[in-house]
Design a protein around this motif. Structure first.
Motif, PDB file in Angstrom:
ATOM      1  N   LYS A 135      14.627 -56.078 -40.486  1.00 14.08           N
ATOM      2  CA  LYS A 135      14.779 -56.085 -39.025  1.00 14.08           C
ATOM      3  C   LYS A 135      14.728 -57.506 -38.470  1.00 14.08           C
ATOM      4  CE  LYS A 135      13.569 -51.483 -37.486  1.00 14.08           C
ATOM      5  NZ  LYS A 135      12.738 -50.665 -36.617  1.00 14.08           N
ATOM      6  N   ARG A 138      18.115 -59.117 -39.238  1.00 14.46           N
ATOM      7  CA  ARG A 138      19.167 -58.587 -38.354  1.00 14.46           C
ATOM      8  C   ARG A 138      18.994 -59.092 -36.933  1.00 14.46           C
ATOM      9  NH1 ARG A 138      19.935 -52.576 -38.332  1.00 14.46           N
ATOM     10  NH2 ARG A 138      21.774 -53.188 -37.155  1.00 14.46           N
ATOM     11  N   ALA A 139      17.744 -59.141 -36.453  1.00 15.43           N
ATOM     12  CA  ALA A 139      17.487 -59.629 -35.093  1.00 15.43           C
ATOM     13  C   ALA A 139      17.948 -61.076 -34.959  1.00 15.43           C
ATOM     14  CB  ALA A 139      16.001 -59.501 -34.747  1.00 15.43           C
ATOM     15  N   VAL A 153      19.610 -56.687 -28.557  1.00 13.39           N
ATOM     16  CA  VAL A 153      19.112 -56.631 -29.936  1.00 13.39           C
ATOM     17  C   VAL A 153      18.046 -55.544 -30.049  1.00 13.39           C
ATOM     18  CG1 VAL A 153      17.932 -57.893 -31.780  1.00 13.39           C
ATOM     19  CG2 VAL A 153      19.669 -59.049 -30.390  1.00 13.39           C
ATOM     20  N   ALA A 156      19.636 -52.180 -30.158  1.00 13.15           N
ATOM     21  CA  ALA A 156      20.330 -51.962 -31.435  1.00 13.15           C
ATOM     22  C   ALA A 156      19.359 -51.670 -32.572  1.00 13.15           C
ATOM     23  CB  ALA A 156      21.190 -53.177 -31.779  1.00 13.15           C
ATOM     24  N   LEU A 157      18.193 -52.322 -32.542  1.00 15.28           N
ATOM     25  CA  LEU A 157      17.213 -52.155 -33.622  1.00 15.28           C
ATOM     26  C   LEU A 157      16.165 -51.086 -33.337  1.00 15.28           C
ATOM     27  CD1 LEU A 157      16.552 -55.875 -34.647  1.00 15.28           C
ATOM     28  CD2 LEU A 157      18.061 -54.213 -35.741  1.00 15.28           C
ATOM     29  N   VAL A 164      11.653 -58.417 -30.730  1.00 13.60           N
ATOM     30  CA  VAL A 164      12.840 -59.217 -31.043  1.00 13.60           C
ATOM     31  C   VAL A 164      12.490 -60.695 -30.977  1.00 13.60           C
ATOM     32  CG1 VAL A 164      15.139 -59.893 -30.236  1.00 13.60           C
ATOM     33  CG2 VAL A 164      14.509 -57.468 -30.329  1.00 13.60           C
ATOM     34  N   TYR A 167      10.591 -61.578 -34.053  1.00 15.16           N
ATOM     35  CA  TYR A 167      11.475 -61.675 -35.220  1.00 15.16           C
ATOM     36  C   TYR A 167      12.260 -62.980 -35.214  1.00 15.16           C
ATOM     37  CZ  TYR A 167      10.907 -56.627 -36.266  1.00 15.16           C
ATOM     38  OH  TYR A 167      10.427 -55.400 -36.601  1.00 15.16           O
TER      39      TYR A 167
END
Length: 193
Positions: A135, A138-139, A153, A156-157, A164, A167
């Motif tokens: 995660k 991806r973030a 974001v 989406a996650l 976020v 991350y």
């Protein structure tokens, strides 16, 4: 110092870690090479990774000895499997870079030196992303590469905007560590760049 055993092979005697690597190599190299060749489907890659596996053992010896052949082979297979994953990951990055270059007009193509520098940077970033949680990686990619907002974001996650930011901060810290390491290398040997 080295001594010679009854089969006339040179056996290192000065360092027990080197002896362990020597015996691991002599007992398991052919098996590891065969396993890698089957796994990779390529004799040259298998030979390189088998060599690199034992080289890594010389640099960083196994934390303890092995009770039997099975235990030694499991350890070697785990190391080699990680190296296979790194090889595949590196090749995916290279292919993505080549695909990107192919899409550019030739007049905008960077010099071969610049291409090599970008590819190395991509490898470092790819390795850094693998060290993060999925995660977090991806973030970071969504925020940095896709220029998505924290809210986008987060949606989406399926996490909060605050998560976020956490991350992305983790990834940025790793990027800064990579940059600091590069700065140290450059200051120690300016010819390395």
């Amino acid at each position: 110092m080295c001594s010679t055993d009854s089969s006339k092979d040179i056996v290192p005697t000065a360092d027990s870690a080197m002896q362990q690597v020597y015996f691991l190599y002599s007992d398991h190299h052919d098996w590891l090479y065969s396993w890698l060749r089957h796994r990779l489907g390529n004799a040259a890659d298998a030979a390189d990774l088998a060599h690199d596996t034992f080289l890594r053992l010389i640099i960083k010896p196994a934390p303890r000895g092995f009770a039997n052949f099975g235990e030694a082979r499991a350890y070697l297979r785990t190391m080699a499997q990680g190296m296979c994953i790194n090889l595949w990951h590196r090749r995916e990055i290279e292919q993505a870079w080549l695909d990107t270059l192919a899409a550019w007009p030739e007049t905008y193509a960077p010099s071969p030196e610049r291409q090599a520098m970008v590819l190395e940077a991509l490898h470092e970033i790819g390795t850094m992303l693998l060290d993060l949680s999925p995660k977090a990686a991806r973030a970071f990619l969504m925020a940095a590469a896709c220029q998505m907002t924290d809210k986008e974001v987060a949606e989406a996650l399926g996490v909060s905007s605050r998560m976020v930011r956490k991350y992305v901060a983790q990834a940025m810290l790793r990027c800064m560590q990579l940059q600091a390491r590069q700065t140290v290398v450059e200051s120690l040997d300016p010819g390395m760049t």
